[in-house]
Write a protein that holds these residues in place. Sequence first.
Motif, mmCIF file in Angstrom:
data_model
loop_
_atom_site.group_PDB
_atom_site.id
_atom_site.type_symbol
_atom_site.label_atom_id
_atom_site.label_comp_id
_atom_site.label_asym_id
_atom_site.label_seq_id
_atom_site.Cartn_x
_atom_site.Cartn_y
_atom_site.Cartn_z
ATOM 1 N N GLU A 34 0.852 -1.184 0.000
ATOM 2 C CA GLU A 34 0.000 0.000 0.000
ATOM 3 C C GLU A 34 0.890 1.237 0.000
ATOM 4 N N GLY A 35 0.413 2.285 -0.621
ATOM 5 C CA GLY A 35 1.043 3.602 -0.549
ATOM 6 C C GLY A 35 0.013 4.510 0.106
ATOM 7 N N ILE A 36 0.385 5.062 1.250
ATOM 8 C CA ILE A 36 -0.565 5.836 2.056
ATOM 9 C C ILE A 36 0.074 7.192 2.343
ATOM 10 N N ARG A 37 -0.735 8.229 2.517
ATOM 11 C CA ARG A 37 -0.157 9.518 2.903
ATOM 12 C C ARG A 37 -0.665 9.947 4.264
ATOM 13 N N SER A 38 0.192 10.642 4.990
ATOM 14 C CA SER A 38 -0.309 11.316 6.183
ATOM 15 C C SER A 38 -0.170 12.815 5.947
ATOM 16 N N TYR A 39 -1.206 13.531 6.369
ATOM 17 C CA TYR A 39 -1.246 14.985 6.231
ATOM 18 C C TYR A 39 -1.372 15.596 7.615
ATOM 19 N N ARG A 40 -0.413 16.379 8.001
ATOM 20 C CA ARG A 40 -0.436 17.049 9.310
ATOM 21 C C ARG A 40 -0.907 16.135 10.435
ATOM 22 N N GLY A 41 -0.307 14.968 10.514
ATOM 23 C CA GLY A 41 -0.629 14.049 11.610
ATOM 24 C C GLY A 41 -1.944 13.319 11.457
ATOM 25 N N LEU A 42 -2.409 13.176 10.222
ATOM 26 C CA LEU A 42 -3.633 12.408 9.967
ATOM 27 C C LEU A 42 -3.322 11.390 8.863
ATOM 28 N N VAL A 43 -3.411 10.106 9.188
ATOM 29 C CA VAL A 43 -3.156 9.089 8.157
ATOM 30 C C VAL A 43 -4.436 8.999 7.328
ATOM 31 N N PHE A 44 -4.363 9.562 6.116
ATOM 32 C CA PHE A 44 -5.546 9.739 5.269
ATOM 33 C C PHE A 44 -6.111 8.383 4.823
ATOM 34 N N LYS A 45 -7.420 8.210 5.053
ATOM 35 C CA LYS A 45 -8.140 6.994 4.615
ATOM 36 C C LYS A 45 -7.400 5.707 5.020
ATOM 37 N N PHE A 46 -6.896 5.721 6.243
ATOM 38 C CA PHE A 46 -6.081 4.592 6.719
ATOM 39 C C PHE A 46 -6.878 3.286 6.655
ATOM 40 N N LYS A 47 -8.123 3.330 7.105
ATOM 41 C CA LYS A 47 -8.939 2.114 7.144
ATOM 42 C C LYS A 47 -9.112 1.539 5.728
ATOM 43 N N GLU A 48 -9.373 2.428 4.763
ATOM 44 C CA GLU A 48 -9.578 1.989 3.377
ATOM 45 C C GLU A 48 -8.301 1.336 2.821
ATOM 46 N N HIS A 49 -7.150 1.907 3.177
ATOM 47 C CA HIS A 49 -5.884 1.328 2.701
ATOM 48 C C HIS A 49 -5.654 -0.049 3.326
ATOM 49 N N LEU A 50 -5.956 -0.172 4.622
ATOM 50 C CA LEU A 50 -5.757 -1.477 5.274
ATOM 51 C C LEU A 50 -6.735 -2.500 4.700
ATOM 52 N N ASP A 51 -7.960 -2.074 4.437
ATOM 53 C CA ASP A 51 -8.945 -2.987 3.819
ATOM 54 C C ASP A 51 -8.416 -3.509 2.487
ATOM 55 N N ARG A 52 -7.880 -2.575 1.671
ATOM 56 C CA ARG A 52 -7.397 -2.988 0.349
ATOM 57 C C ARG A 52 -6.185 -3.904 0.469
ATOM 58 N N LEU A 53 -5.317 -3.622 1.436
ATOM 59 C CA LEU A 53 -4.137 -4.481 1.646
ATOM 60 C C LEU A 53 -4.593 -5.893 2.013
ATOM 61 N N TRP A 54 -5.563 -5.976 2.912
ATOM 62 C CA TRP A 54 -6.040 -7.297 3.330
ATOM 63 C C TRP A 54 -6.756 -8.012 2.182
ATOM 64 N N GLU A 55 -7.468 -7.254 1.351
ATOM 65 C CA GLU A 55 -8.145 -7.870 0.190
ATOM 66 C C GLU A 55 -7.131 -8.384 -0.830
ATOM 67 N N SER A 56 -6.110 -7.575 -1.112
ATOM 68 C CA SER A 56 -5.074 -8.008 -2.061
ATOM 69 C C SER A 56 -4.415 -9.282 -1.543
ATOM 70 N N GLU A 63 -1.292 -14.762 4.067
ATOM 71 C CA GLU A 63 -1.848 -14.401 5.369
ATOM 72 C C GLU A 63 -0.943 -13.382 6.053
ATOM 73 N N ILE A 64 -1.466 -12.196 6.266
ATOM 74 C CA ILE A 64 -0.669 -11.141 6.905
ATOM 75 C C ILE A 64 -0.458 -11.539 8.375
ATOM 76 N N PRO A 65 0.814 -11.591 8.817
ATOM 77 C CA PRO A 65 1.092 -12.175 10.132
ATOM 78 C C PRO A 65 0.825 -11.245 11.309
ATOM 79 N N MET A 66 -0.106 -10.348 11.158
ATOM 80 C CA MET A 66 -0.484 -9.476 12.281
ATOM 81 C C MET A 66 -1.923 -9.005 12.094
ATOM 82 N N THR A 67 -2.496 -8.466 13.152
ATOM 83 C CA THR A 67 -3.875 -7.978 13.047
ATOM 84 C C THR A 67 -3.834 -6.569 12.452
#
Length: 301
Positions: A34-56, A63-67
């Motif tokens: 995943e390529g994710i950005r943080s803006y001024r201390g906010l990880v933008f759309k973090f949940k959506e990026h993690l969802d896509r990582l888990w789907e991929s 199996e991703i070895p962590m929760t």
Amino acid sequence: MELQIYIDGKWYPKSEAKISVFDHGLLYGDGVFEGIRSYRGLVFKFKEHLDRLWESAHTIMLEIPMTRKEMEDAVIETLRRNKILDSYIRLVVTRGIGDLGLSPWLCKKPTVFIITDKIALYPKELYQKGLEVITVPTVRNLPEAVNPSIKSLNYLNNIMAKIEAKNGGCMEALMLNHQGYVAECTGDNVFMIKKTGKGTAVRDFLLLTPPAYLGALKGITRSAILEVARKLRLPSEERILTRHDFFNADEVFLTGTAAEVIPVVKIDGRKIGEGKPGRITRLLLKGFHELTRRDGVRYTL
Ligand code: PXG
């Protein structure tokens, strides 16, 4: 202080952050990211990026070895250790270290690494002036082969296209799918705007982008732009589009986490609209910037 990189639960200075030559991510491009950005201390759309990582990962049976919570904490801890509030986060999960031979079951445990750095995809002035793109001969991967919706470590398809664009004197490639419809660019989704009404209000325009099933990544910036369009009451639609449609668009722009939103002013030598970044693009960009201040997971240093 050197940049600190997370690898499998530990942090290493950049010069010592190394992965085995037996890692199947390197040997076979077997992994997801995943390529994710943080803006001024906010990880933008973090949940959506993690969802896509888990789907991929699910699709490639990795199996991703962590929760998710552990992954979220690891990303935020990496940002904190590097004291970065505005960052480009590269989150990678490979099949892990294994013997030679492409069988994934030769790998005991997936490798996870996290880089929190900066990225500049295009020179700054092009965000004001607009970018020129060119259609390239390499077609986007077939969804029935390596589905572009999987954000995998296999980027040769896109890299070939990038080289062809450069050979043609452009910084970015417009990629078609195997049927000749517009799919996306090498690391960005593509949008066009067409004037449909008589007036100049936002509702007199239509925002169009190719459906992801034609052979594009379901970009998170793409979804964010569609979300901004809904808020602005700008009609939008996912539609099968040809180069002809794009040549005759009023405005064109690209979206991606790394690229953000960049206007396109020329495609294959044809001027787009007035040949400069358009008004609706600017409105969407403003709405997008507002969203990056609100929608995500906050952290402090
Ligand atoms: N299409 C492709 C093929 C991509 O790789 C996007 C669209 C945009 O998706 P998001 O979700 O970011 O809006 C991407 C994004 C990198 C890097 O080095 C990653 C991308 C693009 C450029 C560089 O991490 N992926």
